[in-house]
Write a protein that holds these residues in place. Structure first.
Motif, PDB file in Angstrom:
ATOM      1  N   ASP A   1       0.725  -1.199   0.066  1.00 28.88           N
ATOM      2  CA  ASP A   1       0.087  -0.061   0.027  1.00 28.88           C
ATOM      3  C   ASP A   1       0.631   1.257   0.140  1.00 28.88           C
ATOM      4  O   ASP A   1       1.844   1.285   0.881  1.00 28.88           O
ATOM      5  CB  ASP A   1      -0.762   0.073   1.233  1.00 28.88           C
ATOM      6  CG  ASP A   1      -1.920   1.256   1.381  1.00 28.88           C
ATOM      7  OD1 ASP A   1      -1.441   2.259   1.292  1.00 28.88           O
ATOM      8  OD2 ASP A   1      -3.335   0.816   1.173  1.00 28.88           O
ATOM      9  N   PRO A   2       0.618   2.108  -1.033  1.00 26.41           N
ATOM     10  CA  PRO A   2       1.624   3.349  -1.065  1.00 26.41           C
ATOM     11  C   PRO A   2       1.576   4.236   0.116  1.00 26.41           C
ATOM     12  O   PRO A   2       2.363   4.976   0.214  1.00 26.41           O
ATOM     13  CB  PRO A   2       1.506   4.069  -2.469  1.00 26.41           C
ATOM     14  CG  PRO A   2      -0.080   3.436  -2.491  1.00 26.41           C
ATOM     15  CD  PRO A   2      -0.277   2.188  -2.166  1.00 26.41           C
ATOM     16  N   VAL A   3       0.551   4.193   0.762  1.00 27.91           N
ATOM     17  CA  VAL A   3       0.404   5.169   1.949  1.00 27.91           C
ATOM     18  C   VAL A   3       0.747   4.514   3.357  1.00 27.91           C
ATOM     19  O   VAL A   3       1.534   5.043   4.047  1.00 27.91           O
ATOM     20  CB  VAL A   3      -1.135   5.629   2.114  1.00 27.91           C
ATOM     21  CG1 VAL A   3      -1.461   6.733   3.356  1.00 27.91           C
ATOM     22  CG2 VAL A   3      -1.596   6.453   0.691  1.00 27.91           C
ATOM     23  N   THR A   4       0.230   3.376   3.713  1.00 26.64           N
ATOM     24  CA  THR A   4       0.683   2.888   4.851  1.00 26.64           C
ATOM     25  C   THR A   4       1.737   1.699   4.663  1.00 26.64           C
ATOM     26  O   THR A   4       2.466   1.507   5.804  1.00 26.64           O
ATOM     27  CB  THR A   4      -0.419   1.945   5.222  1.00 26.64           C
ATOM     28  OG1 THR A   4      -0.618   0.975   4.505  1.00 26.64           O
ATOM     29  CG2 THR A   4      -1.969   2.814   5.460  1.00 26.64           C
ATOM     30  N   LEU A   5       2.252   1.684   3.514  1.00 24.85           N
ATOM     31  CA  LEU A   5       3.553   0.708   3.188  1.00 24.85           C
ATOM     32  C   LEU A   5       3.268  -0.789   4.017  1.00 24.85           C
ATOM     33  O   LEU A   5       4.205  -1.392   4.121  1.00 24.85           O
ATOM     34  CB  LEU A   5       4.654   1.243   3.636  1.00 24.85           C
ATOM     35  CG  LEU A   5       5.111   2.652   2.829  1.00 24.85           C
ATOM     36  CD1 LEU A   5       6.440   2.874   3.522  1.00 24.85           C
ATOM     37  CD2 LEU A   5       5.240   2.411   1.581  1.00 24.85           C
ATOM     38  N   ARG A   6       1.941  -1.156   3.907  1.00 27.29           N
ATOM     39  CA  ARG A   6       1.683  -2.472   4.442  1.00 27.29           C
ATOM     40  C   ARG A   6       1.609  -3.432   3.428  1.00 27.29           C
ATOM     41  O   ARG A   6       1.680  -3.175   2.415  1.00 27.29           O
ATOM     42  CB  ARG A   6       0.317  -2.467   5.289  1.00 27.29           C
ATOM     43  CG  ARG A   6       0.098  -1.422   6.504  1.00 27.29           C
ATOM     44  CD  ARG A   6      -1.257  -1.964   7.142  1.00 27.29           C
ATOM     45  NE  ARG A   6      -1.469  -3.258   7.499  1.00 27.29           N
ATOM     46  CZ  ARG A   6      -0.899  -3.617   8.950  1.00 27.29           C
ATOM     47  NH1 ARG A   6      -0.162  -2.493   9.750  1.00 27.29           N
ATOM     48  NH2 ARG A   6      -1.038  -4.683   9.571  1.00 27.29           N
ATOM     49  N   PHE A   7       2.068  -4.745   3.761  1.00 28.53           N
ATOM     50  CA  PHE A   7       1.985  -5.533   2.649  1.00 28.53           C
ATOM     51  C   PHE A   7       0.521  -6.308   2.247  1.00 28.53           C
ATOM     52  O   PHE A   7      -0.197  -6.546   3.233  1.00 28.53           O
ATOM     53  CB  PHE A   7       2.645  -7.039   3.131  1.00 28.53           C
ATOM     54  CG  PHE A   7       4.139  -6.692   3.479  1.00 28.53           C
ATOM     55  CD1 PHE A   7       5.120  -7.007   2.266  1.00 28.53           C
ATOM     56  CD2 PHE A   7       4.585  -6.653   4.546  1.00 28.53           C
ATOM     57  CE1 PHE A   7       6.404  -6.735   2.414  1.00 28.53           C
ATOM     58  CE2 PHE A   7       6.005  -6.467   5.014  1.00 28.53           C
ATOM     59  CZ  PHE A   7       6.974  -6.603   3.856  1.00 28.53           C
ATOM     60  N   LEU A   8       0.281  -5.878   1.095  1.00 26.78           N
ATOM     61  CA  LEU A   8      -0.864  -6.596   0.226  1.00 26.78           C
ATOM     62  C   LEU A   8      -0.725  -7.747  -0.333  1.00 26.78           C
ATOM     63  O   LEU A   8      -1.696  -8.487  -0.421  1.00 26.78           O
ATOM     64  CB  LEU A   8      -1.309  -5.657  -0.453  1.00 26.78           C
ATOM     65  CG  LEU A   8      -1.646  -4.216  -0.073  1.00 26.78           C
ATOM     66  CD1 LEU A   8      -2.112  -3.122  -1.260  1.00 26.78           C
ATOM     67  CD2 LEU A   8      -2.721  -4.041   0.867  1.00 26.78           C
ATOM     68  N   ASP A   9       0.558  -8.273  -0.500  1.00 30.27           N
ATOM     69  CA  ASP A   9       0.790  -9.680  -1.328  1.00 30.27           C
ATOM     70  C   ASP A   9       2.443  -9.575  -1.244  1.00 30.27           C
ATOM     71  O   ASP A   9       3.034  -8.756  -1.249  1.00 30.27           O
ATOM     72  CB  ASP A   9       0.283  -9.612  -2.361  1.00 30.27           C
ATOM     73  CG  ASP A   9       0.039 -11.006  -2.966  1.00 30.27           C
ATOM     74  OD1 ASP A   9       0.443 -12.037  -2.263  1.00 30.27           O
ATOM     75  OD2 ASP A   9      -0.289 -11.511  -4.252  1.00 30.27           O
TER      76      ASP A   9
END
Length: 337
Positions: free
Chosen positions: A75-83
């Protein structure tokens, strides 16, 4: 019962021209008055495009999971892994489920220090290439090269291809060590050549000794070079010195006698044995105990004591100190002996 419920099946159909079309058949049994199945009625709809899309998706997933590099969708905002693919999970020693509950900040030890620089590159060009350090589940770390691009689909994404560069870094370090080693050999060789030239040209002994010390400091980047000679009572006196660590010599006491602790260091031993003495690590050498703390204060970590002869007899000792441990290896010893 279950046999009376509607069922769905995906069935391939071969056309006259050889093409294969997929259909989804939803069927339901038809009952008579006694509750017996007397037939079926159903609906078939073509799902060829869906099946092709699913096949492509499975192929894409297989390609991702068989890549030797870690591939991450963020995610470009939170930098959480989406995959993340299988290689990424193996590299970090987390399960995919664990990583999908985490962000880059949980596994990148350096990124949090300068995220704005990377994000600025992405905003400017849509691409960023950088090196950083990743941390595994057990806390160990490893260097990586990250190639990140911005992707716009149904929403913005960051796609990061991460490569473990541990072997590359080790190779680079080894190459740098070899280059530094060769440069040291060249520097010491130039020193000896310059020293011989000075000896041939200078007539004043004091100027010559001082020049030799200055040449040693200049050519081989020593912290200190000094020439000492014992007085009548066996205590060394400084004849000449040069270097940033000249203060080390202030008030220092070094003896020629093995009976004194001040005579058990490299200078006293060199004088008695009339041969070079090398100290690879001042802090680890028991014979340097009287001077170790003082040497550390002046940034000196390795040293050598080299005898100087005049008329075939021992005359003085040239002492040199360097800021790196283990510098006086076998190749340098051959040059200095």
């Amino acid at each position: 019962s279950d046999r009376l419920l509607a069922s769905a099946q995906e069935v391939p159909h071969r056309c006259k021209d050889g093409r294969v079309l997929w259909g989804e058949v939803v069927s339901k049994p038809e009952l008579n008055a006694q509750g017996e199945i007397v037939g079926y009625h159903g609906i078939t709809r073509e799902i060829t495009k869906r099946m092709q899309a699913e096949t492509k998706l499975k192929l894409f997933r297989a390609l991702l999971d068989n890549s030797s590099d870690a591939i991450e969708v963020l995610d470009p905002v939170t930098l959480r892994f989406l995959d993340i693919n299988a290689a990424g999970c193996r590299a970090l020693d987390y399960t995919r489920e664990e990583l999908l509950s985490m962000s880059i900040y949980d596994i990148d030890t350096a990124y949090s220090a300068a995220p704005q620089k990377v994000l600025a590159q992405l905003r400017e060009s849509g691409h960023a290439l950088f090196e950083t350090i990743h941390r595994r589940k057990d806390g160990s770390t490893f260097p990586v090269e990250v190639n990140t691009v911005s992707v716009e689909l149904d929403r913005p994404y960051l796609l990061a291809i991460t490569r473990d560069i541990t072997k590359r870094k080790a190779l680079e370090a080894a190459q740098q060590d070899v280059a530094r080693h060769l440069q040291r050999i060249i520097d010491f060789s130039v020193l000896l050549s310059s020293a011989n030239e000075a000896i041939a040209q200078m007539e004043n002994e004091g100027d010559l000794l001082r020049t030799l010390c200055e040449l040693a400091v200049h050519h081989v980047h020593l912290r200190l070079a000094w020439i000492g000679q014992p007085d009548n009572e066996g205590w060394f006196q400084t004849l000449a010195a040069a270097g940033a660590a000249l203060g080390y010599l202030s008030g220092i006491r070094i003896s020629t006698s093995v009976e004194h602790p001040e005579g058990q260091g490299p200078v006293g031993q060199c004088w008695r044995d009339q041969k070079p003495v090398y100290i690879f690590s001042i802090s680890q050498n028991s014979h340097m105990i009287p001077w170790a703390q003082r040497a550390e204060t002046f940034g000196m970590k390795a040293g050598a004591a080299l005898p100087i002869f005049r008329g075939g007899k021992r005359w003085s000792v040239l002492v040199v100190y360097h800021s790196e441990e283990n510098i006086f290896d076998a190749d340098l010893q051959k040059i200095l002996t």
